[in-house]
Design a protein around this motif. Structure first.
Motif, PDB file in Angstrom:
ATOM      1  N   ALA A  40       0.852  -1.187   0.000  1.00  0.00           N
ATOM      2  CA  ALA A  40       0.000   0.000   0.000  1.00  0.00           C
ATOM      3  C   ALA A  40       0.885   1.233   0.000  1.00  0.00           C
ATOM      4  O   ALA A  40       2.040   1.176   0.443  1.00  0.00           O
ATOM      5  CB  ALA A  40      -0.908  -0.009   1.218  1.00  0.00           C
ATOM      6  N   PRO A  41       0.376   2.357  -0.476  1.00  0.00           N
ATOM      7  CA  PRO A  41       1.175   3.585  -0.506  1.00  0.00           C
ATOM      8  C   PRO A  41       1.705   3.941   0.875  1.00  0.00           C
ATOM      9  O   PRO A  41       0.961   3.935   1.861  1.00  0.00           O
ATOM     10  CB  PRO A  41       0.172   4.634  -0.989  1.00  0.00           C
ATOM     11  CG  PRO A  41      -0.823   3.869  -1.771  1.00  0.00           C
ATOM     12  CD  PRO A  41      -0.951   2.558  -1.077  1.00  0.00           C
ATOM     13  N   GLY A  42       3.011   4.190   0.938  1.00  0.00           N
ATOM     14  CA  GLY A  42       3.621   4.586   2.195  1.00  0.00           C
ATOM     15  C   GLY A  42       3.859   3.466   3.178  1.00  0.00           C
ATOM     16  O   GLY A  42       4.289   3.703   4.305  1.00  0.00           O
ATOM     17  N   LYS A  43       3.568   2.229   2.771  1.00  0.00           N
ATOM     18  CA  LYS A  43       3.751   1.087   3.670  1.00  0.00           C
ATOM     19  C   LYS A  43       4.721   0.085   3.072  1.00  0.00           C
ATOM     20  O   LYS A  43       4.955   0.051   1.869  1.00  0.00           O
ATOM     21  CB  LYS A  43       2.399   0.415   3.941  1.00  0.00           C
ATOM     22  CG  LYS A  43       1.417   1.289   4.708  1.00  0.00           C
ATOM     23  CD  LYS A  43       0.185   0.499   5.087  1.00  0.00           C
ATOM     24  CE  LYS A  43      -0.781   1.343   5.907  1.00  0.00           C
ATOM     25  NZ  LYS A  43      -1.993   0.570   6.303  1.00  0.00           N
ATOM     26  N   GLU A  44       5.269  -0.747   3.936  1.00  0.00           N
ATOM     27  CA  GLU A  44       6.172  -1.798   3.479  1.00  0.00           C
ATOM     28  C   GLU A  44       5.374  -2.930   2.830  1.00  0.00           C
ATOM     29  O   GLU A  44       4.185  -3.110   3.091  1.00  0.00           O
ATOM     30  CB  GLU A  44       6.980  -2.339   4.651  1.00  0.00           C
ATOM     31  CG  GLU A  44       7.964  -1.347   5.236  1.00  0.00           C
ATOM     32  CD  GLU A  44       8.859  -1.978   6.280  1.00  0.00           C
ATOM     33  OE1 GLU A  44       9.742  -1.270   6.802  1.00  0.00           O
ATOM     34  OE2 GLU A  44       8.682  -3.172   6.587  1.00  0.00           O
ATOM     35  N   SER A  45       6.079  -3.693   2.002  1.00  0.00           N
ATOM     36  CA  SER A  45       5.458  -4.859   1.373  1.00  0.00           C
ATOM     37  C   SER A  45       5.050  -5.865   2.445  1.00  0.00           C
ATOM     38  O   SER A  45       5.782  -6.102   3.414  1.00  0.00           O
ATOM     39  CB  SER A  45       6.444  -5.492   0.400  1.00  0.00           C
ATOM     40  OG  SER A  45       5.917  -6.664  -0.164  1.00  0.00           O
ATOM     41  N   GLU A  46       3.886  -6.462   2.252  1.00  0.00           N
ATOM     42  CA  GLU A  46       3.348  -7.423   3.214  1.00  0.00           C
ATOM     43  C   GLU A  46       3.093  -8.754   2.515  1.00  0.00           C
ATOM     44  O   GLU A  46       2.459  -8.782   1.443  1.00  0.00           O
ATOM     45  CB  GLU A  46       2.040  -6.898   3.795  1.00  0.00           C
ATOM     46  CG  GLU A  46       1.330  -7.881   4.709  1.00  0.00           C
ATOM     47  CD  GLU A  46      -0.072  -7.446   5.086  1.00  0.00           C
ATOM     48  OE1 GLU A  46      -0.641  -8.013   6.042  1.00  0.00           O
ATOM     49  OE2 GLU A  46      -0.628  -6.548   4.425  1.00  0.00           O
ATOM     50  N   TYR A  94      -0.978  -5.615  -5.643  1.00  0.00           N
ATOM     51  CA  TYR A  94      -0.753  -7.014  -5.300  1.00  0.00           C
ATOM     52  C   TYR A  94       0.209  -7.631  -6.307  1.00  0.00           C
ATOM     53  O   TYR A  94       0.035  -7.480  -7.527  1.00  0.00           O
ATOM     54  CB  TYR A  94      -2.069  -7.779  -5.293  1.00  0.00           C
ATOM     55  CG  TYR A  94      -2.910  -7.495  -4.065  1.00  0.00           C
ATOM     56  CD1 TYR A  94      -3.514  -6.264  -3.894  1.00  0.00           C
ATOM     57  CD2 TYR A  94      -3.073  -8.455  -3.069  1.00  0.00           C
ATOM     58  CE1 TYR A  94      -4.263  -5.988  -2.755  1.00  0.00           C
ATOM     59  CE2 TYR A  94      -3.833  -8.194  -1.928  1.00  0.00           C
ATOM     60  CZ  TYR A  94      -4.418  -6.946  -1.789  1.00  0.00           C
ATOM     61  OH  TYR A  94      -5.161  -6.681  -0.657  1.00  0.00           O
ATOM     62  N   TYR A  95       1.192  -8.346  -5.774  1.00  0.00           N
ATOM     63  CA  TYR A  95       2.219  -8.980  -6.588  1.00  0.00           C
ATOM     64  C   TYR A  95       2.273 -10.483  -6.315  1.00  0.00           C
ATOM     65  O   TYR A  95       2.086 -10.903  -5.172  1.00  0.00           O
ATOM     66  CB  TYR A  95       3.599  -8.415  -6.259  1.00  0.00           C
ATOM     67  CG  TYR A  95       3.753  -6.931  -6.436  1.00  0.00           C
ATOM     68  CD1 TYR A  95       3.450  -6.038  -5.416  1.00  0.00           C
ATOM     69  CD2 TYR A  95       4.243  -6.412  -7.636  1.00  0.00           C
ATOM     70  CE1 TYR A  95       3.612  -4.676  -5.570  1.00  0.00           C
ATOM     71  CE2 TYR A  95       4.418  -5.046  -7.801  1.00  0.00           C
ATOM     72  CZ  TYR A  95       4.104  -4.190  -6.768  1.00  0.00           C
ATOM     73  OH  TYR A  95       4.267  -2.843  -6.931  1.00  0.00           O
ATOM     74  N   CYS A  96       2.559 -11.253  -7.342  1.00  0.00           N
ATOM     75  CA  CYS A  96       2.886 -12.659  -7.110  1.00  0.00           C
ATOM     76  C   CYS A  96       4.382 -12.841  -7.348  1.00  0.00           C
ATOM     77  O   CYS A  96       5.013 -12.053  -8.067  1.00  0.00           O
ATOM     78  CB  CYS A  96       2.071 -13.587  -8.002  1.00  0.00           C
ATOM     79  SG  CYS A  96       2.263 -13.369  -9.774  1.00  0.00           S
ATOM     80  N   ALA A  97       4.919 -13.875  -6.724  1.00  0.00           N
ATOM     81  CA  ALA A  97       6.357 -14.100  -6.802  1.00  0.00           C
ATOM     82  C   ALA A  97       6.659 -15.587  -6.669  1.00  0.00           C
ATOM     83  O   ALA A  97       5.905 -16.339  -6.043  1.00  0.00           O
ATOM     84  CB  ALA A  97       7.075 -13.324  -5.711  1.00  0.00           C
ATOM     85  N   VAL A  98       7.786 -15.980  -7.230  1.00  0.00           N
ATOM     86  CA  VAL A  98       8.230 -17.372  -7.204  1.00  0.00           C
ATOM     87  C   VAL A  98       9.254 -17.560  -6.087  1.00  0.00           C
ATOM     88  O   VAL A  98      10.172 -16.747  -5.937  1.00  0.00           O
ATOM     89  CB  VAL A  98       8.885 -17.755  -8.546  1.00  0.00           C
ATOM     90  CG1 VAL A  98       9.289 -19.226  -8.540  1.00  0.00           C
ATOM     91  CG2 VAL A  98       7.969 -17.456  -9.696  1.00  0.00           C
ATOM     92  N   ILE A 109       5.960 -16.365   4.909  1.00  0.00           N
ATOM     93  CA  ILE A 109       5.773 -15.568   3.685  1.00  0.00           C
ATOM     94  C   ILE A 109       6.670 -14.354   3.802  1.00  0.00           C
ATOM     95  O   ILE A 109       6.242 -13.264   4.200  1.00  0.00           O
ATOM     96  CB  ILE A 109       4.299 -15.132   3.522  1.00  0.00           C
ATOM     97  CG1 ILE A 109       3.340 -16.276   3.867  1.00  0.00           C
ATOM     98  CG2 ILE A 109       4.042 -14.669   2.083  1.00  0.00           C
ATOM     99  CD1 ILE A 109       1.892 -15.840   4.010  1.00  0.00           C
ATOM    100  N   LEU A 110       7.919 -14.558   3.482  1.00  0.00           N
ATOM    101  CA  LEU A 110       8.900 -13.480   3.601  1.00  0.00           C
ATOM    102  C   LEU A 110       9.385 -13.031   2.227  1.00  0.00           C
ATOM    103  O   LEU A 110       9.713 -13.865   1.376  1.00  0.00           O
ATOM    104  CB  LEU A 110      10.100 -13.941   4.431  1.00  0.00           C
ATOM    105  CG  LEU A 110       9.855 -14.216   5.913  1.00  0.00           C
ATOM    106  CD1 LEU A 110      11.152 -14.606   6.591  1.00  0.00           C
ATOM    107  CD2 LEU A 110       9.239 -12.997   6.582  1.00  0.00           C
ATOM    108  N   HIS A 111       9.463 -11.753   2.065  1.00  0.00           N
ATOM    109  CA  HIS A 111       9.889 -11.170   0.803  1.00  0.00           C
ATOM    110  C   HIS A 111      11.225 -11.755   0.349  1.00  0.00           C
ATOM    111  O   HIS A 111      11.422 -12.052  -0.839  1.00  0.00           O
ATOM    112  CB  HIS A 111       9.994  -9.658   0.972  1.00  0.00           C
ATOM    113  CG  HIS A 111      10.113  -8.902  -0.302  1.00  0.00           C
ATOM    114  ND1 HIS A 111      11.288  -8.803  -1.016  1.00  0.00           N
ATOM    115  CD2 HIS A 111       9.211  -8.170  -0.995  1.00  0.00           C
ATOM    116  CE1 HIS A 111      11.095  -8.064  -2.077  1.00  0.00           C
ATOM    117  NE2 HIS A 111       9.852  -7.665  -2.097  1.00  0.00           N
TER     118      HIS A 111
END
Length: 127
Positions: A40-46, A94-98, A109-111
């Motif tokens: 979200a704007p101004g927030k870290e990735s979750e 929203y992003y998906c990742a491998v 669920i860590l970046h």
């Protein structure tokens, strides 16, 4: 070339639903866990949710439990995130990742555990 493409975002009223899709190519989806993240704007990735390579295990952030459901269709090379009972605080890209390593469960669920990312899809929850 490994590629992930998210779709399905949009504007929805509070209490509504959306289904996000993550179409993958360039690698064997069956071998890898896939995660969904949001920022979200101004927030870290979750980290929102994760599904193991086999689909047998899933994990959800507390904010998503009971409202979101992750699933995968390896035959279609696609992972989904069904989002119900959406709230304004779910507004984010929203992003998906491998996952960086094959055949991993989703105990967290860590970046940092995830490598390649899609371009993201905007979800806006507003009346």
């Amino acid at each position: 070339q490994l590629q992930l493409v998210e779709s399905g975002g949009g504007l929805v009223q509070p209490g509504g639903s959306l289904r996000l899709s993550c179409a993958t190519s360039g690698f064997t989806l069956d071998d890898y866990a896939i995660g969904w993240f949001r920022q979200a704007p101004g927030k870290e990735s979750e980290g929102v949710s994760c599904i193991s390579s086999s689909g047998d295990s899933t994990n959800y952030a507390d904010s998503a439990k009971g409202r979101f459901t992750i699933s995968r269709d390896n035959a279609k090379n696609t992972v989904y995130l069904q989002m119900n009972s959406l709230k304004p605080e779910d507004t984010a890209v929203y992003y998906c990742a491998v996952h960086r390593r094959p055949v991993q469960p989703c105990v967290r669920i860590l970046h940092a555990d995830f490598g390649s990312w899609g371009q993201g899809t905007q979800v806006t929850v507003s009346s």
